[in-house]
Design a protein around this motif. Sequence first.
Motif, PDB file in Angstrom:
ATOM      1  N   TYR A  33      43.480  49.672  47.935  1.00  0.00           N
ATOM      2  CA  TYR A  33      43.152  48.336  47.438  1.00  0.00           C
ATOM      3  C   TYR A  33      44.441  47.569  47.137  1.00  0.00           C
ATOM      4  O   TYR A  33      45.411  48.156  46.649  1.00  0.00           O
ATOM      5  N   GLN A  37      47.454  40.174  39.866  1.00  0.00           N
ATOM      6  CA  GLN A  37      47.247  39.989  38.429  1.00  0.00           C
ATOM      7  C   GLN A  37      48.210  38.922  37.932  1.00  0.00           C
ATOM      8  O   GLN A  37      49.425  39.127  37.917  1.00  0.00           O
ATOM      9  N   GLY A  42      42.837  39.197  34.342  1.00  0.00           N
ATOM     10  CA  GLY A  42      42.320  40.435  34.896  1.00  0.00           C
ATOM     11  C   GLY A  42      42.779  40.635  36.321  1.00  0.00           C
ATOM     12  O   GLY A  42      43.593  39.890  36.850  1.00  0.00           O
ATOM     13  N   LEU A  43      42.260  41.663  36.945  1.00  0.00           N
ATOM     14  CA  LEU A  43      42.637  41.999  38.310  1.00  0.00           C
ATOM     15  C   LEU A  43      41.796  41.210  39.308  1.00  0.00           C
ATOM     16  O   LEU A  43      40.571  41.198  39.224  1.00  0.00           O
ATOM     17  N   PHE A  45      40.726  40.995  43.113  1.00  0.00           N
ATOM     18  CA  PHE A  45      40.663  41.774  44.349  1.00  0.00           C
ATOM     19  C   PHE A  45      41.164  40.942  45.527  1.00  0.00           C
ATOM     20  O   PHE A  45      40.787  39.781  45.675  1.00  0.00           O
ATOM     21  N   TYR A  48      40.698  45.477  50.891  1.00  0.00           N
ATOM     22  CA  TYR A  48      40.341  46.891  50.795  1.00  0.00           C
ATOM     23  C   TYR A  48      40.432  47.523  52.180  1.00  0.00           C
ATOM     24  O   TYR A  48      39.922  46.971  53.162  1.00  0.00           O
ATOM     25  N   ASP A  56      38.274  45.012  54.482  1.00  0.00           N
ATOM     26  CA  ASP A  56      37.524  43.910  53.856  1.00  0.00           C
ATOM     27  C   ASP A  56      38.548  42.913  53.322  1.00  0.00           C
ATOM     28  O   ASP A  56      39.204  43.187  52.324  1.00  0.00           O
ATOM     29  N   SER A  58      37.870  39.877  52.249  1.00  0.00           N
ATOM     30  CA  SER A  58      37.139  38.782  51.602  1.00  0.00           C
ATOM     31  C   SER A  58      37.837  38.207  50.374  1.00  0.00           C
ATOM     32  O   SER A  58      37.566  37.069  49.977  1.00  0.00           O
ATOM     33  N   LEU A  91      49.376  44.476  42.673  1.00  0.00           N
ATOM     34  CA  LEU A  91      49.126  45.894  42.422  1.00  0.00           C
ATOM     35  C   LEU A  91      48.398  46.524  43.594  1.00  0.00           C
ATOM     36  O   LEU A  91      47.493  45.928  44.165  1.00  0.00           O
TER      37      LEU A  91
ATOM     38  N   LEU B  87      41.363  47.642  29.839  1.00  0.00           N
ATOM     39  CA  LEU B  87      40.541  46.978  30.846  1.00  0.00           C
ATOM     40  C   LEU B  87      39.237  47.745  31.037  1.00  0.00           C
ATOM     41  O   LEU B  87      39.234  48.960  31.185  1.00  0.00           O
ATOM     42  N   TYR B  97      32.427  49.458  47.218  1.00  0.00           N
ATOM     43  CA  TYR B  97      33.753  49.935  46.833  1.00  0.00           C
ATOM     44  C   TYR B  97      34.477  49.035  45.849  1.00  0.00           C
ATOM     45  O   TYR B  97      35.513  49.406  45.341  1.00  0.00           O
ATOM     46  N   GLN B  98      33.965  47.836  45.574  1.00  0.00           N
ATOM     47  CA  GLN B  98      34.672  46.955  44.662  1.00  0.00           C
ATOM     48  C   GLN B  98      34.220  47.172  43.228  1.00  0.00           C
ATOM     49  O   GLN B  98      33.087  47.562  42.960  1.00  0.00           O
ATOM     50  N   TRP B 101      36.165  43.538  37.218  1.00  0.00           N
ATOM     51  CA  TRP B 101      37.107  43.844  36.146  1.00  0.00           C
ATOM     52  C   TRP B 101      36.992  42.829  35.017  1.00  0.00           C
ATOM     53  O   TRP B 101      36.894  41.622  35.254  1.00  0.00           O
ATOM     54  N   GLY B 102      37.047  43.337  33.798  1.00  0.00           N
ATOM     55  CA  GLY B 102      37.212  42.442  32.667  1.00  0.00           C
ATOM     56  C   GLY B 102      38.655  41.951  32.615  1.00  0.00           C
ATOM     57  O   GLY B 102      39.533  42.520  33.257  1.00  0.00           O
ATOM     58  N   ALA B 103      38.890  40.910  31.839  1.00  0.00           N
ATOM     59  CA  ALA B 103      40.240  40.337  31.729  1.00  0.00           C
ATOM     60  C   ALA B 103      41.149  41.202  30.869  1.00  0.00           C
ATOM     61  O   ALA B 103      42.362  40.985  30.846  1.00  0.00           O
ATOM     62  N   GLY B 104      40.558  42.164  30.159  1.00  0.00           N
ATOM     63  CA  GLY B 104      41.369  43.065  29.346  1.00  0.00           C
ATOM     64  C   GLY B 104      41.460  42.604  27.899  1.00  0.00           C
ATOM     65  O   GLY B 104      41.400  41.413  27.599  1.00  0.00           O
TER      66      GLY B 104
END
Lengths: 115, 111
Positions: A33, A37, A42-43, A45, A48, A56, A58, A91, B87, B97-98, B101-104
């Motif tokens: 992945y 950030q 948060g992270l 995406f 993938y 992917d 997207s 990341l 997080l 697969y995704q 996520w929270g912002a932390g």
Amino acid sequence: GAGVSQSPSNKVTEKGKDVELRCDPISGHTALYWYRQSLGQGLEFLIYFQGNSAPDKSGLPSDRFSAERTGGSVSTLTIQRTQQEDSAVYLCASSSNGPSTDTQYFGPGTRLTVL
Amino acid sequence: GQNIDQPTEMTATEGAIVQINCTYQTSGFNGLFWYQQHAGEAPTFLSYNVLDGLEEKGRFSSFLSRSKGYSYLLLKELQMKDSASYLCAVPDMDSNYQLIWGAGTKLIIKP
């Protein structure tokens, strides 16, 4: 054993230049992945990869972003014509098989600064 | 839509106990992850809860209530090194697969 590695750790570039970020996943992990950030966020995406399957894409924010994974292992994320809003930590994470229930192991990230 | 909520920041005292909450809204459920991220470092795995209840791992415990869409991370005997972001993440039910996520939650430990 070796974890996920990324290079460079820091990259400062000028607006409009292209950059390449590298990720070396844990040996044997088929899933990879890329996330972005931004400070205090948060992270997000991006892309993938699962083995040699088509990725992917997207989550890629624009067509300036692309990524490839050679031989089902090392991956490079390329950002063309960088913009200041691309500044963030990028990341990379890998997991053994890919389902979302697998634990993801993260690299230390590349901090990109676009001037 | 699917989303996760966590407090943005919390402060606690060294040696004390702190509870970090996470609420989620998803179209289904397939477990919940907690990761720790020190400033400038990569997230590292802490726990994965699938069933209701409390799971303890040393000073850290994680709780899940699926009926309430709620989890918390409990940190005991706080140490300065516990200062980090925590997080929360759940599998995206629209993907195999995704994760969502929270912002932390940024945890600040004071002496």
